[in-house]
Scaffold this motif. Structure first.
Motif, PDB file in Angstrom:
ATOM      1  N   HIS A   1     -11.206   3.695 -11.432  1.00  0.00           N
ATOM      2  CA  HIS A   1     -12.398   4.128 -10.701  1.00  0.00           C
ATOM      3  C   HIS A   1     -12.940   3.034  -9.785  1.00  0.00           C
ATOM      4  O   HIS A   1     -13.938   3.232  -9.117  1.00  0.00           O
ATOM      5  N   GLU A   2     -12.227   1.885  -9.771  1.00  0.00           N
ATOM      6  CA  GLU A   2     -12.623   0.814  -8.854  1.00  0.00           C
ATOM      7  C   GLU A   2     -11.900   1.004  -7.531  1.00  0.00           C
ATOM      8  O   GLU A   2     -10.823   1.579  -7.486  1.00  0.00           O
ATOM      9  N   PRO A   3     -12.458   0.473  -6.450  1.00  0.00           N
ATOM     10  CA  PRO A   3     -11.745   0.559  -5.167  1.00  0.00           C
ATOM     11  C   PRO A   3     -10.420  -0.182  -5.243  1.00  0.00           C
ATOM     12  O   PRO A   3     -10.285  -1.149  -6.002  1.00  0.00           O
ATOM     13  N   ALA A   4      -9.441   0.302  -4.444  1.00  0.00           N
ATOM     14  CA  ALA A   4      -8.143  -0.369  -4.377  1.00  0.00           C
ATOM     15  C   ALA A   4      -8.177  -1.335  -3.198  1.00  0.00           C
ATOM     16  O   ALA A   4      -8.194  -0.909  -2.040  1.00  0.00           O
TER      17      ALA A   4
ATOM     18  N   LEU B   1       5.873  10.405  -0.046  1.00  0.00           N
ATOM     19  CA  LEU B   1       6.097   8.954   0.006  1.00  0.00           C
ATOM     20  C   LEU B   1       4.853   8.196  -0.471  1.00  0.00           C
ATOM     21  O   LEU B   1       4.966   7.116  -1.067  1.00  0.00           O
ATOM     22  N   ALA B   2       3.677   8.755  -0.242  1.00  0.00           N
ATOM     23  CA  ALA B   2       2.440   8.075  -0.643  1.00  0.00           C
ATOM     24  C   ALA B   2       2.338   7.956  -2.163  1.00  0.00           C
ATOM     25  O   ALA B   2       1.702   7.043  -2.682  1.00  0.00           O
ATOM     26  N   SER B   3       2.960   8.928  -2.883  1.00  0.00           N
ATOM     27  CA  SER B   3       2.876   8.922  -4.349  1.00  0.00           C
ATOM     28  C   SER B   3       3.912   8.005  -4.979  1.00  0.00           C
ATOM     29  O   SER B   3       3.918   7.809  -6.187  1.00  0.00           O
ATOM     30  N   ASP B   4       4.806   7.458  -4.153  1.00  0.00           N
ATOM     31  CA  ASP B   4       5.894   6.636  -4.670  1.00  0.00           C
ATOM     32  C   ASP B   4       5.452   5.173  -4.669  1.00  0.00           C
ATOM     33  O   ASP B   4       5.398   4.518  -3.622  1.00  0.00           O
ATOM     34  N   THR B   5       5.161   4.648  -5.863  1.00  0.00           N
ATOM     35  CA  THR B   5       4.579   3.300  -5.916  1.00  0.00           C
ATOM     36  C   THR B   5       5.563   2.226  -5.473  1.00  0.00           C
ATOM     37  O   THR B   5       5.151   1.113  -5.166  1.00  0.00           O
ATOM     38  N   ASP B   6       6.856   2.560  -5.398  1.00  0.00           N
ATOM     39  CA  ASP B   6       7.820   1.584  -4.889  1.00  0.00           C
ATOM     40  C   ASP B   6       7.563   1.288  -3.410  1.00  0.00           C
ATOM     41  O   ASP B   6       8.017   0.274  -2.895  1.00  0.00           O
ATOM     42  N   HIS B   7       6.905   2.185  -2.711  1.00  0.00           N
ATOM     43  CA  HIS B   7       6.724   2.018  -1.272  1.00  0.00           C
ATOM     44  C   HIS B   7       5.280   1.789  -0.867  1.00  0.00           C
ATOM     45  O   HIS B   7       4.964   1.730   0.317  1.00  0.00           O
ATOM     46  N   THR B   8       4.403   1.669  -1.867  1.00  0.00           N
ATOM     47  CA  THR B   8       2.997   1.467  -1.545  1.00  0.00           C
ATOM     48  C   THR B   8       2.811   0.223  -0.676  1.00  0.00           C
ATOM     49  O   THR B   8       2.129   0.253   0.352  1.00  0.00           O
ATOM     50  N   ALA B   9       3.460  -0.856  -1.105  1.00  0.00           N
ATOM     51  CA  ALA B   9       3.290  -2.118  -0.374  1.00  0.00           C
ATOM     52  C   ALA B   9       3.789  -1.989   1.058  1.00  0.00           C
ATOM     53  O   ALA B   9       3.148  -2.457   1.998  1.00  0.00           O
ATOM     54  N   THR B  10       4.943  -1.307   1.227  1.00  0.00           N
ATOM     55  CA  THR B  10       5.497  -1.129   2.570  1.00  0.00           C
ATOM     56  C   THR B  10       4.511  -0.391   3.465  1.00  0.00           C
ATOM     57  O   THR B  10       4.240  -0.794   4.602  1.00  0.00           O
ATOM     58  N   LEU B  11       3.979   0.700   2.949  1.00  0.00           N
ATOM     59  CA  LEU B  11       3.071   1.508   3.762  1.00  0.00           C
ATOM     60  C   LEU B  11       1.817   0.717   4.128  1.00  0.00           C
ATOM     61  O   LEU B  11       1.366   0.735   5.280  1.00  0.00           O
ATOM     62  N   VAL B  12       1.264   0.043   3.134  1.00  0.00           N
ATOM     63  CA  VAL B  12       0.062  -0.742   3.409  1.00  0.00           C
ATOM     64  C   VAL B  12       0.391  -1.837   4.429  1.00  0.00           C
ATOM     65  O   VAL B  12      -0.393  -2.110   5.346  1.00  0.00           O
TER      66      VAL B  12
ATOM     67  N   PRO C   1      -2.731  12.982 -10.768  1.00  0.00           N
ATOM     68  CA  PRO C   1      -2.623  12.079 -11.919  1.00  0.00           C
ATOM     69  C   PRO C   1      -2.155  10.672 -11.543  1.00  0.00           C
ATOM     70  O   PRO C   1      -2.222   9.768 -12.356  1.00  0.00           O
ATOM     71  N   LEU C   2      -1.665  10.490 -10.318  1.00  0.00           N
ATOM     72  CA  LEU C   2      -1.065   9.217  -9.949  1.00  0.00           C
ATOM     73  C   LEU C   2      -2.035   8.274  -9.255  1.00  0.00           C
ATOM     74  O   LEU C   2      -1.664   7.162  -8.859  1.00  0.00           O
ATOM     75  N   VAL C   3      -3.293   8.706  -9.094  1.00  0.00           N
ATOM     76  CA  VAL C   3      -4.254   7.901  -8.345  1.00  0.00           C
ATOM     77  C   VAL C   3      -4.348   6.480  -8.918  1.00  0.00           C
ATOM     78  O   VAL C   3      -4.269   5.482  -8.194  1.00  0.00           O
ATOM     79  N   GLY C   4      -4.473   6.411 -10.245  1.00  0.00           N
ATOM     80  CA  GLY C   4      -4.648   5.096 -10.871  1.00  0.00           C
ATOM     81  C   GLY C   4      -3.449   4.186 -10.624  1.00  0.00           C
ATOM     82  O   GLY C   4      -3.603   3.005 -10.291  1.00  0.00           O
ATOM     83  N   LEU C   5      -2.243   4.742 -10.768  1.00  0.00           N
ATOM     84  CA  LEU C   5      -1.029   3.946 -10.584  1.00  0.00           C
ATOM     85  C   LEU C   5      -0.897   3.471  -9.138  1.00  0.00           C
ATOM     86  O   LEU C   5      -0.511   2.335  -8.884  1.00  0.00           O
ATOM     87  N   VAL C   6      -1.218   4.340  -8.192  1.00  0.00           N
ATOM     88  CA  VAL C   6      -1.105   3.950  -6.784  1.00  0.00           C
ATOM     89  C   VAL C   6      -2.165   2.897  -6.459  1.00  0.00           C
ATOM     90  O   VAL C   6      -1.896   1.923  -5.736  1.00  0.00           O
ATOM     91  N   LYS C   7      -3.355   3.054  -7.026  1.00  0.00           N
ATOM     92  CA  LYS C   7      -4.382   2.026  -6.800  1.00  0.00           C
ATOM     93  C   LYS C   7      -3.895   0.673  -7.314  1.00  0.00           C
ATOM     94  O   LYS C   7      -4.059  -0.360  -6.660  1.00  0.00           O
ATOM     95  N   ALA C   8      -3.267   0.700  -8.485  1.00  0.00           N
ATOM     96  CA  ALA C   8      -2.761  -0.550  -9.047  1.00  0.00           C
ATOM     97  C   ALA C   8      -1.697  -1.146  -8.134  1.00  0.00           C
ATOM     98  O   ALA C   8      -1.639  -2.375  -7.923  1.00  0.00           O
ATOM     99  N   ALA C   9      -0.860  -0.266  -7.555  1.00  0.00           N
ATOM    100  CA  ALA C   9       0.191  -0.740  -6.656  1.00  0.00           C
ATOM    101  C   ALA C   9      -0.423  -1.368  -5.404  1.00  0.00           C
ATOM    102  O   ALA C   9       0.095  -2.359  -4.873  1.00  0.00           O
ATOM    103  N   VAL C  10      -1.524  -0.792  -4.924  1.00  0.00           N
ATOM    104  CA  VAL C  10      -2.197  -1.363  -3.748  1.00  0.00           C
ATOM    105  C   VAL C  10      -2.697  -2.773  -4.076  1.00  0.00           C
ATOM    106  O   VAL C  10      -2.502  -3.721  -3.309  1.00  0.00           O
ATOM    107  N   ARG C  11      -3.305  -2.884  -5.249  1.00  0.00           N
ATOM    108  CA  ARG C  11      -3.871  -4.191  -5.630  1.00  0.00           C
ATOM    109  C   ARG C  11      -2.769  -5.239  -5.784  1.00  0.00           C
ATOM    110  O   ARG C  11      -2.975  -6.411  -5.526  1.00  0.00           O
TER     111      ARG C  11
END
Lengths: 773, 206
Positions: free
Chosen positions: A495-498, A735-746, A758-768
């Protein structure tokens, strides 16, 4: 006993049919009279002769008239005018098929059943036959609604179904219970599809009308308390027959666990069939059957107070259905075994549900099969629950997961469930995932496992491992540990910002197709909705939703997300995902290159305008952005904006932020030209990939060529970010839901990721954790 | 005042016409139905001819008897339909008014009965396509003060026009409706035989 009159053009035909039916009953049989032919040889029907025949068999119990074709019906109707109106009141003309209906009617009347039940059974003659031949598509159980003898006193009630999943088993059970005790006949039809009419006292029959959201329910009632029946229907309809499933249930049930953990354990393979080979039929089968049914009903009643109680209450209603008793008695007469009777009847009821067009209703057949297993277990004295007690951790492999089984799973021992058949929206799946048990559905390849075989699966990637070797096991364990760690961390901060290590905040939003999605997304910590798929939210309706109801639904979604911004995509229909209310496009050789998305709106400007009006109205009550799909040329956006501007000024609202989907390579290549026209864009990676790589997503032979992480697709995303300085760029494809590519997209400059709830938390963690920038 | 004699003459004349045309009516029915309309109607009218007229004191009771006779002897759809027409026609004869008005109103009652019974509307390629226009014209003539003879002559002409209009129609009721588009091109047998009934009335009732 109810009297029976057989009307036919041919006297030998009628007499032979009567003889055939009487073969079925020993002892007392109901009074039967024939009014057929003008004489032994001459074909024809005679209203006066029918009136006389009615007089011969009439009693206070009433008379059922079966007819063959054409003038037989007119003559029978005319006969009702010839007889005493008091007698006519208790005479029923039935559209039941002559031979099959007569057999059922004679058998049922011989038991001493009332006119309603005798007629219902006679009509069953048709559907029973139809069920037997699976490819006989009948328009409905009984095509003609025969008015009662006093047509003037029929009360009508019409209601467009508002329940999100239609009038399925649960609301149907409420409807049936609500009419209980009234002295009135109520028949229901699906006026939109012509299914029915059916007896409103039967949950099975009501649910089998296949009433979907937007369909019109037509109720006709007669009898002393017909007015009360209609009043009760009105009151129940105002409360959508007690159905708030989409609004209450998933949120409660998803709260307990993510159900996303990777699992690995020995398989426990459960044969869905209950072993009844040791069952010995005795002389008191009817008594045994009644006791077993009562026992299951009591168990369900007790469970109705548990968290998933509505499901068990619905199963109980299916079990206490008034049409079930006669069907069981009939099956018992022919099979003479309670277990056989249970199998016969429940198989046929399940087949009724299976034949329905709507997937949600179709899956209700699971409830019926579950009931069948419960009753069979009660008959053979096995303990309750589909499972023998397994005292070590395991993965359950079942044909399908019913709610009763799912409710008895021990999450400490049952680490996961794999089903061979069945979809993802069954009651059992809802219950299991609600209890934190991951479920993988529809995996027939698990069928050849035996007890003790190792099985693993990842509910996120949908990977399934059968008898994995040591190396694979190691890899699965690593994935599982990593997932567990990720989940724990993700859940802590979801629930924290990514925010990236370089202090850039990336909004992690959810893709939303229903209010339940929005509630799930809110629990998962979503920063809003990056994509509201309106064609999924409302596209299953027969007619376009009203402007105000679209606005209300969108506001409900916005409120569920705590007032965070929702991004509403306008109708995205096409030949491959048709909207019932969108004008049918010309047949297209290649629909993916045809009139899709915004292109289709040029031919349906009023539909487009109404939807924009709903979106703009919602924007006055909750933060909303509007997004146009399948854009190719800037001119299209100019047109769409002009319609939006008109609507906005009509409504008197403030302007709404406007964005487009980037899914056609031409848009990415000319993105600068779109810059003055948009407040944001969102990349649909699924379509962008298919158009960039020239790969049909549905074609397994070329699927490997169409990767969303292809350098070509990533290059187009990069161009989009570079060409729109200061403009938010979102990605809402898979592609946005794939945490392997979060860093690339960002790293490419994407500022918003819209993902599966259900993947919001995992993707947020990947962003961080993204360290590229 | 419609006398028993005139009513009997109507029935006899209609019976004669049906005898003469039974084969043709059956042939029309063969093309789009079940090939029994002429023979069924002939069987019914033969029974009507045999009704002992002297036992019926007035036109209404004789026509009612004819209706019940048709109900019990025709056998096919024409039984309840023609039977209903005569029963309702007879039941409306005690209304006040001049002969033309009374007969037009009785025809209307018969038409309403047929529509209730068969649930057909104009355009379905049925008896209603001929009888409907005939009743409308009869009512219009009667309201303008025309004689019974003029009223019925005009009604018969309207019935014939309506009958001919059934030729291109696609049947939507009865056995012919099973044929769908293939029912077009054939004149409806029911519209044909009801036109004969109105023509017969024009010859005998005035």
């Amino acid at each position: 006993m109810v009297g029976i009159v057989v009307v036919s053009h041919s006297r030998p035909l009628a007499e032979a049919a009567v003889a055939l039916a009487c073969e079925m009953v020993d002892g007392d049989r109901p009074p039967i009279a024939v009014a057929a032919g003008l004489d032994e040889q001459t074909y024809g029907t005679d209203a006066a002769a029918i009136a006389e025949a009615i007089g011969q068999v009439d009693s206070a119990d009433g008379v059922l008239v079966l007819m063959d074709l054409g003038s037989a019906i007119m003559s029978a109707e005319m006969a009702l005018e010839f007889i005493d109106p008091e007698v006519a009141e208790r005479v029923r003309l039935t559209p039941a098929p002559l031979v099959e209906g007569l057999v059922s009617a004679v058998v049922t009347a011989a038991w001493g059943a009332g006119l309603d039940e005798v007629e219902a059974e006679a009509r069953e003659g048709l559907s029973g036959k139809a069920r037997h031949g699976s490819d006989w598509n009948l328009p409905g159980a009984s095509p003609v609604l025969m008015a009662p003898a006093t047509p003037g006193q029929v009360r009508e009630f019409r209601w467009p179904v508002r329940n999100p999943h239609g009038l399925h088993a649960r609301p149907a059970a409420v409807l049936v219970a609500g009419l209980a005790g009234l002295d009135a006949v109520v028949e229901l039809m699906n006026a939109s599809t012509g299914r029915g009419p059916v007896n409103a006292r039967s949950v099975n029959k009501v649910a089998s009308l296949g009433l979907r959201r937007g369909d019109e329910l037509l109720a006709r009632s007669w009898g002393p308390q017909a007015d009360d029946a209609v009043a009760r229907l009105e009151a129940m309809a105002a409360d959508t027959f007690g159905d708030r499933s989409e609004f209450d249930e998933p949120a409660q049930q998803m709260a307990e666990g993510t159900g996303l953990q990777v699992v690995l354990a020995p398989a426990v393979v459960v044969d869905g069939e209950v072993d009844t080979s040791g069952y010995e039929p005795g002389p008191t089968e009817a008594v045994r059957l009644r006791e077993a049914l009562g026992q299951v009903a009591d168990t369900l009643q007790a469970r109705a107070d548990e968290s998933a109680g509505a499901i068990f209450a619905a199963q109980r209603a299916l079990l206490t259905d008034p049409e079930l008793g006669p069907a069981m008695r009939r099956a018992l007469t022919s099979t003479r075994s309670a277990t056989e009777a249970v199998r016969t009847v429940f198989t046929s009821v399940a087949a009724d549900f299976d034949s329905l067009p709507h997937p949600y209703l179709r899956e209700r057949s699971q409830d019926v099969r579950s009931l069948s297993r419960q009753v069979l277990r009660a008959l053979v004295g096995q303990p309750d629950g589909d499972l023998e007690v397994v005292d070590q951790p395991h993965v359950l492999v079942v044909d399908e997961l019913d709610a009763a089984t799912a409710a008895t799973l021990d999450p400490a021992l049952c680490l996961g469930v794999v089903t061979l058949t069945g979809g993802a929206t069954g009651h059992g799946v809802i219950v299991a995932t609600g209890r934190g048990v991951p479920v993988l559905t529809g995996r027939a390849e698990a069928a050849d496992l035996t007890n003790g075989d190792l099985i693993g699966f990842d509910p996120v990637s949908q990977e399934l491992w059968l008898r994995p070797d040591e190396a694979t096991v190691e890899q699965i364990c690593r994935t599982a540990t990593a997932r567990a760690d990720d989940e724990r961390r993700a859940a802590e901060d979801s629930h924290e910002p990514a925010v990236t290590v370089s202090a850039v905040q990336v909004l992690v939003e959810a893709n939303i197709s229903s209010l339940a999605d929005a509630q799930r997304a809110a629990l998962a910590g979503a920063d809003g909705a990056g994509l509201v798929r309106t064609e999924l939210l409302w596209g299953h309706r027969a007619d376009a939703p009203a402007v105000q109801s679209m606005a209300d639904d969108l506001v409900a979604i916005g409120e569920a997300l705590g007032g965070r911004t929702i991004t509403v995509r306008t109708w995205d229909g096409a030949a491959d995902k048709p909207l019932p209310f969108l004008p049918e496009p010309e047949p297209e050789l290649n629909p993916f290159l045809g009139e899709r998305g915004l292109r289709a709106m040029r031919r349906a400007p009023e539909l487009f305008r109404d939807q924009l009006r709903g979106i703009v109205l919602a924007s006055q009550r909750t933060p909303v952005r509007v997004m146009f799909p399948m854009v190719t040329e800037p001119e299209e956006v100019v047109w769409a904006r002009s319609v939006l501007d008109e609507v906005t000024s009509e409504v008197g609202a403030d302007s709404v932020p406007v964005g487009i989907m980037v899914e056609v390579p031409a848009v990415a290549l000319r993105i600068a030209e779109f810059a003055p026209l948009v407040d944001f864009v969102s990349v649909g990676t699924n379509d962008l990939t298919q158009y960039t790589c020239a790969v049909d997503r549905g074609n397994a032979h070329v699927a490997s060529l169409g990767r969303a992480d292809s350098p070509a697709v990533l290059a187009l995303i990069g161009m989009t970010c570079e060409g729109l300085p200061g403009v938010p760029v979102a990605v809402c494809g898979d592609l946005a839901s794939d945490t392997d590519h979060t860093a690339t997209l960002v790293g490419l400059g994407v500022t918003e990721l819209s993902v599966r709830p259900p993947l919001v938390g995992l993707v947020k963690a990947a962003v961080r954790g993204a360290t590229l920038i | 005042m419609l006398t028993t004699e005139k009513a009997a003459a109507w029935l006899d004349d209609y019976a004669r016409v049906i005898h003469e045309n039974a084969a043709w009516l059956t042939d029309l029915d063969r093309q789009i139905g079940d090939a029994d309309h002429g023979s069924n109607l002939e069987r019914g009218m033969t029974a009507v001819e045999a009704i002992p007229r002297e036992e019926y004191p007035d036109a209404a009771s004789l026509l009612k008897k004819a209706g019940m006779t048709l109900v019990s002897t025709v056998g096919g759809a024409a039984g309840p339909l023609w039977g209903t027409f005569f029963l309702r026609f007879a039941g409306a004869l005690d209304e006040p008014g001049d002969d033309a008005t009374v007969v037009a109103a009785a025809m209307r009652a018969g038409l309403v009965g047929i529509v209730q019974r068969g649930k057909a509307t104009e355009g379905d390629k049925t008896v209603v396509d001929a009888l409907g226009p005939a009743v409308r014209v009869a009512e219009q003539k009667a309201s303008q003060g025309a004689s019974l003879a003029d009223t019925l002559t005009a009604a018969a002409e309207a019935a014939a026009v309506g009958r001919d209009a059934t030729i291109p129609m696609v049947a939507r009721k009865g056995r012919a409706s099973y044929l769908g588009d293939r029912s077009a091109g054939v004149q409806d047998p029911g519209a044909t035989s009801i036109t004969m009934l109105v023509e017969s009335a024009a010859r005998t009732l005035a």
